[in-house]
Write a protein that holds these residues in place. Sequence first.
Motif, PDB file in Angstrom:
ATOM      1  N   UNK A   1       0.821  -1.223   0.000  1.00 12.47           N
ATOM      2  CA  UNK A   1       0.000   0.000   0.000  1.00 12.47           C
ATOM      3  C   UNK A   1       0.850   1.265   0.000  1.00 12.47           C
ATOM      4  N   UNK A   2       2.145   1.152   0.282  1.00 15.43           N
ATOM      5  CA  UNK A   2       3.094   2.264   0.486  1.00 15.43           C
ATOM      6  C   UNK A   2       2.814   3.034   1.772  1.00 15.43           C
ATOM      7  N   UNK A   3       2.065   2.442   2.692  1.00 20.46           N
ATOM      8  CA  UNK A   3       1.839   3.087   3.992  1.00 20.46           C
ATOM      9  C   UNK A   3       3.186   3.354   4.679  1.00 20.46           C
ATOM     10  N   UNK A   4       3.423   4.595   5.045  1.00 19.51           N
ATOM     11  CA  UNK A   4       4.631   4.912   5.802  1.00 19.51           C
ATOM     12  C   UNK A   4       5.894   4.959   4.984  1.00 19.51           C
ATOM     13  N   UNK A   5       5.750   4.930   3.638  1.00 20.16           N
ATOM     14  CA  UNK A   5       6.956   4.907   2.807  1.00 20.16           C
ATOM     15  C   UNK A   5       7.291   6.267   2.204  1.00 20.16           C
ATOM     16  N   UNK A   6       6.541   7.298   2.560  1.00 21.37           N
ATOM     17  CA  UNK A   6       6.829   8.629   2.021  1.00 21.37           C
ATOM     18  C   UNK A   6       7.923   9.300   2.849  1.00 21.37           C
ATOM     19  N   UNK A   7       8.193  10.554   2.547  1.00 19.42           N
ATOM     20  CA  UNK A   7       9.328  11.206   3.212  1.00 19.42           C
ATOM     21  C   UNK A   7       9.099  11.392   4.707  1.00 19.42           C
TER      22      UNK A   7
ATOM     23  N   UNK B   1       1.579   5.384  10.761  1.00 21.14           N
ATOM     24  CA  UNK B   1       1.863   3.966  10.979  1.00 21.14           C
ATOM     25  C   UNK B   1       0.987   3.310  12.043  1.00 21.14           C
ATOM     26  N   UNK B   2       0.849   3.958  13.187  1.00 17.12           N
ATOM     27  CA  UNK B   2       0.116   3.301  14.281  1.00 17.12           C
ATOM     28  C   UNK B   2      -1.332   3.065  13.853  1.00 17.12           C
ATOM     29  N   UNK B   3      -1.961   4.087  13.270  1.00 15.41           N
ATOM     30  CA  UNK B   3      -3.341   3.909  12.807  1.00 15.41           C
ATOM     31  C   UNK B   3      -3.426   2.794  11.774  1.00 15.41           C
ATOM     32  N   UNK B   4      -2.471   2.785  10.852  1.00 17.96           N
ATOM     33  CA  UNK B   4      -2.479   1.776   9.794  1.00 17.96           C
ATOM     34  C   UNK B   4      -2.323   0.373  10.344  1.00 17.96           C
ATOM     35  N   UNK B   5      -1.417   0.218  11.309  1.00 15.79           N
ATOM     36  CA  UNK B   5      -1.196  -1.105  11.887  1.00 15.79           C
ATOM     37  C   UNK B   5      -2.413  -1.541  12.694  1.00 15.79           C
ATOM     38  N   UNK B   6      -3.067  -0.574  13.322  1.00 11.14           N
ATOM     39  CA  UNK B   6      -4.277  -0.911  14.078  1.00 11.14           C
ATOM     40  C   UNK B   6      -5.382  -1.384  13.139  1.00 11.14           C
ATOM     41  N   UNK B   7      -5.517  -0.739  11.994  1.00 14.00           N
ATOM     42  CA  UNK B   7      -6.529  -1.168  11.010  1.00 14.00           C
ATOM     43  C   UNK B   7      -6.195  -2.574  10.514  1.00 14.00           C
ATOM     44  N   UNK B   8      -4.902  -2.812  10.255  1.00 13.19           N
ATOM     45  CA  UNK B   8      -4.484  -4.130   9.784  1.00 13.19           C
ATOM     46  C   UNK B   8      -4.816  -5.186  10.844  1.00 13.19           C
TER      47      UNK B   8
END
Lengths: 986, 102
Positions: free
Chosen positions: A542-548, A555-562
């Motif tokens: 998804x490229x989550x957290x891969x930007x500058x 990240x934390x929100x994304x990992x919680x959704x996962x």
Amino acid sequence: MTRLANGGALIDRDTPVSFTFDGKQFRGVKGDTLASAMLANGVKLVNRSYKYHRPRGVVTSGPEEPNGLVNLGSGNRHEPNIRMTQIELFDGLEATSQNRYPSLRNDVGVLNAAASRLYPAGFYYKTFIHPRHAWKYLFEPMIRRIAGLGRAPTEADPDTYEHQYAFCDTLIAGGGASGLLAARRAGEAGGRVMLVEQTERLGGRLLVDDDAEIDGKPAREWVAEQVAALEAMENVTIRLRTCCSAAYDHGYALLYERRTDHTMPTGPRHRLWRVRTKQIIGATGMIERPIPFYGNDFPGVMLASAVRDYVKLWGVAPGQTTVLYTTNDDGYRTALALHEAGCKVAAILDSRADPAGLLVEQAKTAGITVHPSTGIGKTEGTKDGVTAIHTVPLGKGDDVALGEKIDCDCVAMAGGWSPVVHLYSHSGGKVMWDAGRAMYRPDPDNPPRDSSGEAYVRMVGGATGALTTQDVLTSAAGNGEGVSVHGPAEQPTASVWFTPSHGKAALGGKHFLDYQNDVTVADIRLAAREGFESVEHAKRYTTLGMATDQGKLSNINGHAILADTLGKAMPEVGTTTFRPPYTPISMGSIAGQQKGSLFKPFRQTALHEWHAEQGAEFEPVGDWRRPYRYQKGGEGRETSITREIRRVREKVGLLDASTLGKLIVRGPDAGKFLDLMYTNMMSTLKPGKCRYGLMCDDNGFLMDDGVVARLDEQTFLCHTTSGGSDRVHAWMEEWLQTEWFDLKVLTANVTEQWSQFAVAGPNARALLDRLEGDVDFAALPFMGFADGTLGGMPVRVFRISFSGELSYELATPTAFAVSLWELLLGSGDDLGVGPYGTEALHVLRAEKGFIVIGDETDGTVTPHDVGMSWAVSKKKEDFLGKRAMERPDLTRKGRKQLVGLLTEDPNFVLPDGAHALSADGTRAIGHVTSTYHSPTIKRSIAMALIEGGMDRMGEVLEIGIDRKTTVKAVIASPVFYDKDGARQNV
Amino acid sequence: MLLIQCPACGVEAEETEFAAGGEAHIVRPGPGCTDAEWASYLFDRKNPRGVHYERWRHAFGCGKWFHMARHTHTLEVFGVYAADVLDPPQEIKDRIAERTAP
Ligand SMILES: [Zn+2]
């Protein structure tokens, strides 16, 4: 204008500053950041998002900013992707928005958004696989035009950058409450202390969240007192605008100092500090989390802490009417700050069922409506910002109706706080999930360790997960005396990882997790459904957290959704690895002073200036620069090289061979040792004689060659290749120190102590005989050497030849190099004396079939492969490579062997590295290793490694030139000229 | 970047001042060994997550080779010792036992 009438701790309202954004003139005041100044000018739209080109405004007030990236400066000072929240305003600053075409307000890329349902996670992986060249010619150019962060500069950077080294006992990263107290304690303890702070100010959140009393004083007064005390300590150094970017092994830290970014440049712009410290105290604080809800990316939707930063630090109201969406008590501070500043707070939506506590009561007293168990279900707005929100009840499942609509032009999100654990994590410290506080925090039992195994990074304050001023300062006091804090008690956070919108989340409304890379809740759920269940896989898909911003907000929100989608607990999903640098650092700071001639300094011989004056074109050979050819007038390469070759074949040429490695090997066991190092026998060499030697590694492969001279019974002089002197010297020392340490041998590298010239050609002896001296050149036999004087200068004369001509090599102490060289050149005009370069040298040796290590060898070639079995001793019990050469693969038939190639067309010179094809044309059976036009035999010549080549003399091969063309060449002896060696034996 | 002390000259310096030389205490078999023994000598290397005996050279200092016992995961250095020994000295072994005891 949205500048408030009062407030703004950092600004000086009486000092205006003018700047341009997208070419338009704006005004701010001294102390503004570019972000605060744009907000003060009522401009919220500052960027377009990467994938969907949605309009975006700043979300934060600090280095974690995902949206507010601009191109800064112009011309040769243009720099992309700079965070507006970190740019201190100065007169004349120029910024342009990026990631939009043709303009920020009218961006054609926004079409993406209309089609955004067609752009799910993994879209690029799924779509652009076929047809192949559609990617190269159609999709890629189109996407690159529309997407991309910023624009790379096209001109050389005129600024200078520095690397600096520093050493200390305690390095404190972060100058907020905990950093100040930790620095004070460390300073009082007496060690060398460095306190670094990424912004231009000390005090951190205490400058904004000043509702606590510390040691009986208002928070700001306490900060001023700490700063004054630290400044008075001689053992404490404070560096502002300096970010601790990385913590590496054993107490090695990297600091990134932005020296002049807040002003016009004077002196080095950035410094990269390399610090060795016994201890790092990470006082890096926390970053607030956004809350995923439908349309949470409109300009004007910001972190609650940032909203109050703009109000209290810069006197700017991000909106006239604000809705606060909070999960904790701390968010109420934003409502209170806005209220005090005279801005309207339309409502507080609290995820918790029973918000209570002092801050909540204060908000209610101020007349602000609090909606418990409520979130934002939907957002309305334009490209200039949010215009309204719709409430939604929380805790009643995902399929719920929207509640009331509330008009607003700002939404403050208080999603809870994440400790900044990066420094702890960079060099091996572990983080742990704290379910009670809904955060990853440092695991005190698994810290990064120094060389003695002791913890060397200690986190303090917010970075440990401490949420109140009291807890922050208690952790920073360490074992020392604490401080007393009186501040409001706070109730626990109830995190919201996802807010239901109208019915199901899939109705097209986007709940953004990663603003910079446009990653939504739906993308993470899709990744989980498609099997990308590992957090590292979901990240890449998804490229989550891969930007500058490296996922600082997302990240934390994304990992919680996962975790939620997979039905797992947070710690089961885990978190991605935090890698340095904490925030992006400039390429200039990485390069430092190592650019231009300092990028890779080269070695030069004593004659370098002479060569340059004579029109030498230099080429790199190892670390050296050697004359490739000497150009006369405007002549082409071919002309110079042909002239130099003919000079050696017909008259006499001089070559600066000073770059040849020269190693002295001395001791009672020197002969025995060299018998082990070389494939041939060296112990039987008589003093006064030379022998050509081959060196192999223990794989049996050639690694160096050169002439060995025995100076006396216990002393040998070993010549190495020009690029090989340091490597071969280290190689000898390795075996002497680690394997054959019982041998009594010493080595010394005297390469630069001696200069060495080849005097080659039929007139060589005639030239040397003219000079005053005591060497009998005629009596000196081939492969002999003699010490003596020539023109009053000390020389050692070797009778060796790498050209096949009558040849002497003269070695002289480097101080005599220029005199001897000029004496030789000035003594034989009638003999045709002149210099020749390395290209002529290479053609001359190839005409004779002499190998060059690195051309005819590539680390897989044995002496037998290149026809030098004669140089491999059968008598010696052991030497490096002996046992290996008996291995099956090294003795099998059909290995590639060195041969000559003569093209059918004598004028066609084969390309270097061209492959020879098998008879049926399906397979490469070898390749060209050296290839030249030979002026001596007036045709092209080549050397090649061909499978079973020595048994295929006379066979005609097809050599591949390109995909369609082959040329014919016949296998021949690699010795093309003077096969009997008659010319050197005169 | 590791901080390493050279046992030959005593200098404690940055890893960049040293050159790593791979696994230590590998025995070079004699010329009469089997192909398998020779291949093992050339190619078989340990890659432990834990204690590792390594060869290092103070390449940009005194030039001497030495051995280092290091934990490849925590990066703890248990000690450095001379290059001309076939086994780690007892004090290094004791230190490792003490530091890695469960
Ligand atoms: Zn040393």
